[in-house]
Design a protein around this motif. Structure first.
Motif, PDB file in Angstrom:
ATOM      1  N   LEU A 265       1.327  11.367  -8.399  1.00  0.00           N
ATOM      2  CA  LEU A 265       1.431  10.222  -9.230  1.00  0.00           C
ATOM      3  C   LEU A 265       2.324  10.787 -10.784  1.00  0.00           C
ATOM      4  O   LEU A 265       2.578  10.180 -11.518  1.00  0.00           O
ATOM      5  CB  LEU A 265       0.257   9.863  -9.807  1.00  0.00           C
ATOM      6  CG  LEU A 265      -0.719   9.019  -8.813  1.00  0.00           C
ATOM      7  CD1 LEU A 265      -2.166   8.997  -9.287  1.00  0.00           C
ATOM      8  CD2 LEU A 265      -0.086   8.022  -8.145  1.00  0.00           C
ATOM      9  N   SER A 266       2.552  12.019 -10.582  1.00  0.00           N
ATOM     10  CA  SER A 266       3.336  12.698 -11.965  1.00  0.00           C
ATOM     11  C   SER A 266       4.460  12.114 -12.462  1.00  0.00           C
ATOM     12  O   SER A 266       4.658  11.623 -13.703  1.00  0.00           O
ATOM     13  CB  SER A 266       3.477  13.962 -11.667  1.00  0.00           C
ATOM     14  OG  SER A 266       4.524  14.288 -10.613  1.00  0.00           O
TER      15      SER A 266
ATOM     16  N   ASN B  38       0.858  -1.223  -0.008  1.00  0.00           N
ATOM     17  CA  ASN B  38       0.133  -0.024  -0.015  1.00  0.00           C
ATOM     18  C   ASN B  38       0.817   1.134   0.186  1.00  0.00           C
ATOM     19  O   ASN B  38       1.538   1.348   1.185  1.00  0.00           O
ATOM     20  CB  ASN B  38      -0.782  -0.074   1.277  1.00  0.00           C
ATOM     21  CG  ASN B  38      -1.831  -1.251   1.245  1.00  0.00           C
ATOM     22  OD1 ASN B  38      -2.769  -1.204   0.536  1.00  0.00           O
ATOM     23  ND2 ASN B  38      -1.653  -2.369   2.183  1.00  0.00           N
ATOM     24  N   ILE B  39       0.611   2.038  -0.972  1.00  0.00           N
ATOM     25  CA  ILE B  39       1.738   3.293  -1.138  1.00  0.00           C
ATOM     26  C   ILE B  39       0.784   4.473  -1.223  1.00  0.00           C
ATOM     27  O   ILE B  39      -0.087   4.457  -2.162  1.00  0.00           O
ATOM     28  CB  ILE B  39       2.535   3.026  -2.319  1.00  0.00           C
ATOM     29  CG1 ILE B  39       3.253   1.877  -2.483  1.00  0.00           C
ATOM     30  CG2 ILE B  39       3.546   4.168  -2.582  1.00  0.00           C
ATOM     31  CD1 ILE B  39       4.377   1.592  -3.483  1.00  0.00           C
ATOM     32  N   TRP B  40       1.203   5.470  -0.366  1.00  0.00           N
ATOM     33  CA  TRP B  40       0.445   6.718  -0.268  1.00  0.00           C
ATOM     34  C   TRP B  40       1.387   8.049  -0.805  1.00  0.00           C
ATOM     35  O   TRP B  40       2.509   7.922  -0.488  1.00  0.00           O
ATOM     36  CB  TRP B  40      -0.178   6.776   0.844  1.00  0.00           C
ATOM     37  CG  TRP B  40      -1.193   5.799   1.291  1.00  0.00           C
ATOM     38  CD1 TRP B  40      -0.810   4.510   1.545  1.00  0.00           C
ATOM     39  CD2 TRP B  40      -2.458   6.026   1.701  1.00  0.00           C
ATOM     40  NE1 TRP B  40      -1.872   3.851   2.065  1.00  0.00           N
ATOM     41  CE2 TRP B  40      -3.046   4.648   1.901  1.00  0.00           C
ATOM     42  CE3 TRP B  40      -3.464   7.054   1.541  1.00  0.00           C
ATOM     43  CZ2 TRP B  40      -4.459   4.598   2.581  1.00  0.00           C
ATOM     44  CZ3 TRP B  40      -4.830   6.760   2.060  1.00  0.00           C
ATOM     45  CH2 TRP B  40      -5.166   5.536   2.277  1.00  0.00           C
ATOM     46  N   ASP B  41       0.564   8.957  -1.401  1.00  0.00           N
ATOM     47  CA  ASP B  41       1.141  10.244  -1.468  1.00  0.00           C
ATOM     48  C   ASP B  41       2.400  10.094  -2.602  1.00  0.00           C
ATOM     49  O   ASP B  41       2.495   9.495  -3.391  1.00  0.00           O
ATOM     50  CB  ASP B  41       1.147  10.841  -0.381  1.00  0.00           C
ATOM     51  CG  ASP B  41      -0.115  11.211   0.379  1.00  0.00           C
ATOM     52  OD1 ASP B  41      -1.252  11.031  -0.207  1.00  0.00           O
ATOM     53  OD2 ASP B  41      -0.094  11.322   1.570  1.00  0.00           O
TER      54      ASP B  41
ATOM     55  N   LEU C  60      -2.169   1.824  -4.831  1.00  0.00           N
ATOM     56  CA  LEU C  60      -1.610   3.256  -5.000  1.00  0.00           C
ATOM     57  C   LEU C  60      -2.573   4.276  -4.579  1.00  0.00           C
ATOM     58  O   LEU C  60      -3.631   4.321  -5.173  1.00  0.00           O
ATOM     59  CB  LEU C  60      -0.888   3.771  -6.348  1.00  0.00           C
ATOM     60  CG  LEU C  60       0.480   2.861  -6.721  1.00  0.00           C
ATOM     61  CD1 LEU C  60       0.798   3.191  -8.005  1.00  0.00           C
ATOM     62  CD2 LEU C  60       1.471   3.552  -5.714  1.00  0.00           C
ATOM     63  N   VAL C  61      -2.258   5.215  -3.652  1.00  0.00           N
ATOM     64  CA  VAL C  61      -3.308   6.444  -3.387  1.00  0.00           C
ATOM     65  C   VAL C  61      -2.482   7.606  -3.529  1.00  0.00           C
ATOM     66  O   VAL C  61      -1.578   7.840  -2.899  1.00  0.00           O
ATOM     67  CB  VAL C  61      -3.858   6.169  -2.032  1.00  0.00           C
ATOM     68  CG1 VAL C  61      -4.800   7.407  -1.744  1.00  0.00           C
ATOM     69  CG2 VAL C  61      -4.426   5.045  -1.854  1.00  0.00           C
TER      70      VAL C  61
END
Length: 287
Positions: A254-255, A222-225, A247-248
């Motif tokens: 996300l760029s 789980n990957i954030w920001d 992915l959040v």
């Protein structure tokens, strides 16, 4: 007077025990093996406060402790604890200055963290992970949280990778994200890996390296920001099959991924349905 006596004394069953500054040394004279303590807190603001503890050769046992917290110079006391046969539910090490962990980082031989359900390492205490013998340990939750780049400098500077053993849930927060590049993929089993970074600077160290890093065996990611961008540098062990990958993040987070070519990011094997939460424009970048 307490430190001068030879025979230890028993404190029985205690709900909360707080030892501050020079009082930290008293713990070496307590007979805690058969005691039950709900919360044990050691806090030393000066190096001299723990000198007597660090000078002794024989380790001491803390018995059964539900919640143990070591602050500042008291973090060094962990090297004198006999934790092999201990069971600790929550273990927190918090060091706001580099000097607080100097005693731990200076020793050559790793120490055993015993059986710990939840372990939290904050700020400079994150570096202590490199001195722990975790290969044969089973930790339910391991959290590394570093608010400044300097907090992880010691870990990132070392060449030899370290093993985290078997961990059900591992959280790497803010600058502690960089620690993932120093983890050995061998003999590691992680149930769920959580990566979170609220600032772009938190992942700069990871993105700056040329070679990708391998995270070994992991079931769920789980990957954030801003942490999302590290998948461009990450590989999963070839024998591993993930159950889910999440992915959040917003457009800015996300760029970095969106700049990559389609089907250029290799994540390894993921079970059917494991990517259901990933936006289609991100899926196109994966293979």
């Amino acid at each position: 007077e307490v430190l001068a006596q030879e025979n230890p004394f028993c404190v029985g069953r205690v709900k909360d025990m707080d030892l501050e500054d020079y009082a930290v040394g008293v713990i070496t004279k307590m007979s805690l093996k058969d005691c039950e303590i709900e919360r044990l807190t050691l806090d030393a603001s000066e190096e001299a406060h723990v000198a007597a503890v660090l000078a002794q050769e024989n380790p001491f046992c803390v018995g059964r402790v539900k919640n143990m917290r070591l602050y500042k110079y008291a973090v060094g006391v962990i090297t004198k604890m006999s934790l092999k046969d201990c069971e600790i539910e929550e273990f927190k090490l918090d060091a706001s200055e580099e000097a607080h962990v100097a005693a731990v980082l200076a020793q050559e031989n790793p120490f055993c963290a015993g059986r710990v359900k939840h372990m939290f390492l904050e700020d400079y205490a994150v570096g202590v992970i490199t001195k722990m013998s975790l290969k044969d340990c089973e930790i339910e939750r391991l959290t590394l949280d570093a608010r400044e780049e300097a907090h992880v400098a010691e870990v990132l500077a070392q060449e030899k990778p370290f093993c985290v053993g078997r961990v059900k849930s591992m959280w790497l927060k803010e600058y502690a994200m960089g620690v993932i590049t120093k983890m050995s993929p061998e003999d590691c089993e992680i149930g769920t890996l959580w990566l979170t970074a609220s600032e772009e600077a938190h992942v700069a160290e990871v993105l700056a390296q040329e070679k990708p890093f391998c995270v070994g065996g992991v079931k769920r990611v789980n990957i954030w920001d801003y942490a999302a961008s590290v998948i461009t540098k990450m590989t999963i062990h070839e024998d591993n099959t993930m159950e889910s990958f999440v992915l959040v993040g917003n457009e800015d987070h996300l760029s970095r991924i969106l700049e990559e070519k389609d089907r250029s990011i290799e994540l390894g094997r993921i079970r059917t349905g494991g990517l259901d939460s990933i936006p289609e424009r991100i899926k196109r970048k994966l293979r």
